[in-house]
Design an enzyme around this catalytic site. Sequence first.
Site, mmCIF file in Angstrom:
data_model
loop_
_atom_site.group_PDB
_atom_site.id
_atom_site.type_symbol
_atom_site.label_atom_id
_atom_site.label_comp_id
_atom_site.label_asym_id
_atom_site.label_seq_id
_atom_site.Cartn_x
_atom_site.Cartn_y
_atom_site.Cartn_z
ATOM 1 N N ARG A 105 1.753 2.111 -5.380
ATOM 2 C CA ARG A 105 0.554 1.302 -5.572
ATOM 3 C C ARG A 105 -0.665 2.089 -5.128
ATOM 4 N NH1 ARG A 105 0.303 -4.664 -2.987
ATOM 5 N NH2 ARG A 105 0.300 -3.454 -1.070
ATOM 6 N N THR A 109 -7.108 0.653 -6.080
ATOM 7 C CA THR A 109 -7.103 -0.318 -7.186
ATOM 8 C C THR A 109 -5.983 -1.341 -7.078
ATOM 9 O OG1 THR A 109 -5.641 1.027 -8.573
ATOM 10 C CG2 THR A 109 -8.016 1.481 -8.706
ATOM 11 N N ASP A 201 5.418 -3.857 5.697
ATOM 12 C CA ASP A 201 5.782 -2.981 4.579
ATOM 13 C C ASP A 201 7.302 -2.823 4.558
ATOM 14 O OD1 ASP A 201 6.499 -0.353 3.281
ATOM 15 O OD2 ASP A 201 4.356 -0.408 2.822
ATOM 16 N N ASP A 204 8.664 0.851 4.718
ATOM 17 C CA ASP A 204 8.549 1.437 6.050
ATOM 18 C C ASP A 204 9.580 0.879 7.002
ATOM 19 O OD1 ASP A 204 6.476 3.097 5.336
ATOM 20 O OD2 ASP A 204 4.891 1.794 6.116
#
Length: 210
Positions: A105, A109, A201, A204
């Site tokens: 990602r 944006t 996340d 992670d």
Amino acid sequence: MGQHLTIVDHPLVKHKLTLMRKVDTSTASFRQLLREISLLLAYEVTRDLELTSVTIQTPLQPMEAPILEGKKLALVSILRAGNGLLDGILELIPAARVGFVGMYRDPETLQPVEYYSKLPNLLEERMTIVVDPMLATGNSSVAAIDLVKKKGAKNIIFLCLLAAPEGVARMKEAHPDVPIVTAALDECLNDHGYIVPGLGDAGDRIFGTK
């Protein structure tokens, strides 16, 4: 699987997800819990697999017994976090064919950028389960399913651990024919595109990176 969104409302799923959400859950525990929860989610997502029958010999007598029909399932992992779900599902369905779609990602944006794609053949003849722990903005999932459809897949289910309402709406708009199966529908996305309350996340936390 008639409805667009299915939340797997099982006590073990809820319990394991709560442990995964906790900020002090270790990488090893998080990984093990994800493997366990993915087995439970896979059980739900494969509920409507088609069966045929075959004649077998038991120790006592012959019988007509049910067996899965058609080509082996295809599992498509959205890298890298999808691999955490993939491992557990493969324990339940070890003969499945496996594909990978690499997406990251763009932090500015929030749009997906594809960097890798390798998919099984004959997807048009297989039930295809696309897996990614987090359905956040929905952009990566939509892009991955675009790829899978271009390869010929018609019978697709999206499996995730957590979903945000924004991601569910985006998927319904882009791919109304693709049911979503998840363990929980959370409140919203924050300004950085993370699911809230979420679990941070997922990549992670699975791989112990920051």
